[in-house]
Design a protein around this motif. Structure first.
Motif, short mmCIF file in Angstrom:
data_model
loop_
_atom_site.label_atom_id
_atom_site.label_comp_id
_atom_site.label_asym_id
_atom_site.label_seq_id
_atom_site.Cartn_x
_atom_site.Cartn_y
_atom_site.Cartn_z
N ASP A 185 -3.23 0.73 13.60
CA ASP A 185 -1.41 0.21 12.75
C ASP A 185 -1.45 0.20 11.62
O ASP A 185 -0.03 0.56 10.53
CB ASP A 185 -1.71 -1.41 13.37
CG ASP A 185 -1.89 -2.58 14.74
OD1 ASP A 185 -1.99 -1.01 15.49
OD2 ASP A 185 -1.48 -2.73 15.12
N GLN A 186 -2.16 -0.57 10.83
CA GLN A 186 -1.97 -0.11 9.07
C GLN A 186 -1.83 1.30 8.36
O GLN A 186 -1.53 1.38 8.03
CB GLN A 186 -2.98 -0.76 8.29
CG GLN A 186 -3.28 -2.92 8.50
CD GLN A 186 -1.64 -3.03 9.38
OE1 GLN A 186 -0.48 -3.50 8.25
NE2 GLN A 186 -1.92 -3.66 9.68
N LEU A 187 -2.38 1.83 9.30
CA LEU A 187 -2.97 3.43 8.77
C LEU A 187 -1.88 3.96 8.99
O LEU A 187 -1.14 4.63 8.68
CB LEU A 187 -3.90 4.65 9.53
CG LEU A 187 -3.12 5.85 9.73
CD1 LEU A 187 -3.97 6.49 7.91
CD2 LEU A 187 -4.36 6.06 10.28
N LYS A 188 -0.84 3.94 9.88
CA LYS A 188 0.61 4.04 10.72
C LYS A 188 1.45 3.88 9.71
O LYS A 188 2.84 4.26 9.37
CB LYS A 188 0.49 3.70 12.29
CG LYS A 188 -0.42 4.40 13.08
CD LYS A 188 -0.13 4.01 15.02
CE LYS A 188 -0.96 4.78 15.73
NZ LYS A 188 -0.54 4.50 16.76
N LYS A 189 1.57 2.65 9.62
CA LYS A 189 2.61 1.95 8.44
C LYS A 189 2.62 2.34 6.95
O LYS A 189 3.35 2.56 6.76
CB LYS A 189 1.93 0.58 8.66
CG LYS A 189 2.70 -0.20 10.20
CD LYS A 189 2.34 -1.88 9.85
CE LYS A 189 2.78 -2.44 10.71
NZ LYS A 189 2.40 -4.12 11.43
N VAL A 190 1.55 3.04 6.82
CA VAL A 190 0.68 3.58 5.56
C VAL A 190 1.81 4.72 5.32
O VAL A 190 2.23 5.20 4.52
CB VAL A 190 -0.48 2.78 4.82
CG1 VAL A 190 -0.55 3.92 3.39
CG2 VAL A 190 -0.82 1.94 4.67
N SER B 34 1.13 -1.18 -0.26
CA SER B 34 -0.13 0.05 0.03
C SER B 34 0.58 1.47 -0.09
O SER B 34 1.68 1.66 0.83
CB SER B 34 -0.90 -0.13 1.51
OG SER B 34 -1.67 -1.06 1.50
N THR B 35 0.81 2.25 -1.02
CA THR B 35 1.06 3.39 -0.99
C THR B 35 0.37 4.47 -0.33
O THR B 35 0.40 5.56 -0.14
CB THR B 35 1.21 4.26 -2.25
OG1 THR B 35 0.16 3.70 -3.42
CG2 THR B 35 2.20 3.13 -3.04
N ILE B 36 -1.18 4.63 -0.08
CA ILE B 36 -1.87 5.32 0.34
C ILE B 36 -3.01 4.11 1.16
O ILE B 36 -3.21 3.44 0.88
CB ILE B 36 -2.10 6.18 -0.42
CG1 ILE B 36 -2.96 7.83 -0.05
CG2 ILE B 36 -3.46 5.87 -1.15
CD1 ILE B 36 -2.80 8.88 -0.28
#
Length: 266
Positions: A231-236, A166-168
């Motif tokens: 978590d995924q939002l922070k990683k993206v 993911s890029t965004i």
């Protein structure tokens, strides 16, 4: 003088979705005398300029170079340890996959019409046809997150190149109509430069979460979803907010959307 192996550079660039620049990258290393990927990362500005990376590619490179460096070390490890690391990394990699913006715009609307019989149904209406159910896109495909049958859409699309890291992250509402969503997405992509859609992979809950598991109600809890979204939002690292209208938008009425805004601002 030692050289960076082609395998190491390929792994490094593949992590960044820049593998088409492999030869140019190797040529730069030869010219500059770079003997390690650490040197490439240290000289990231010159490296990106030399390869003539596009704006989105350059930003991705600058943001994820250190992650790519660590990943390339795993990818060039001995065969046995490599197999073990890939096996353990598969669930995490799966959860970070985003759907290709190009695929969403060029392929998905026709699939929606064919399966639902409607030109622009909401994603709530689409889900039983394509996200889960007997005709779901991931039906029968092994989920890399738990090894069980029936996967997320992004995992089903991965082998075809229609999903990637993911890029965004997209913050949105399931009640949106598919053609409205595609129109908004296309307009945003125009602001990102030429051919941007080919470089954008969207962490989009409809496509990324395994809707088969969520519908079964047996293995996914509210806490799981909180951790997944947060978590995924922070990683993206980047979030795109999509609203269906300026006045009284549905977006501000949804607690998950407010949660995502909170996490993005934290």
């Amino acid at each position: 003088m030692p050289k960076i192996s082609e395998a190491a550079m390929r792994a490094f660039l593949t992590f960044l979705d820049l593998e088409t620049y492999l030869q140019a990258a190797l040529d730069w290393c030869e010219k500059e005398g770079a003997a390690s990927l650490e040197e490439v990362v240290e000289e990231s500005t010159d490296f990106a300029q030399s390869l003539k990376l596009k704006n989105l590619e350059r930003k991705r490179f600058e943001k994820r170079a250190q992650e790519a460096l660590a990943d390339s070390r795993k990818s060039t490890a001995p065969a046995e340890s490599l197999a073990d690391s890939r096996k353990s990394a598969a669930p995490a990699e799966s959860r970070m996959r985003g759907v290709s913006a190009t695929w969403v715009l060029d392929v998905f609307p026709a699939m929606v019409k064919s399966s639902t019989g409607k030109d622009s149904p909401s994603f709530i209406e689409i889900a039983p046809f394509l996200a889960h159910g007997d005709a779901g896109i991931g039906k029968g495909k092994v989920c890399p997150r738990d090894g069980m049958p029936d996967s997320s859409i992004v995992d089903a699309l991965f082998s075809e190149g229609n999903s990637g890291r993911s890029t965004i992250f997209l913050s949105w509402v399931w009640s949106y109509k598919v053609l409205d969503v595609c129109s908004a997405l296309a307009r945003w992509l125009k602001t990102q430069g030429t051919n941007a859609s080919a470089l954008v992979f969207i962490w989009w809950c409809f496509f990324t979460n395994n809707q088969f598991r969520i519908q079964s109600g047996g293995t996914v809890t509210t806490q799981d979803l909180c951790e997944t979204f947060g978590d995924q939002l922070k990683k993206v690292g980047r979030m795109l907010i999509m609203m269906n209208k300026y006045r009284d938008p549905e977006y501000v009425k949804r607690i998950w959307c407010i949660f995502e805004v909170h996490m993005a601002a934290a």
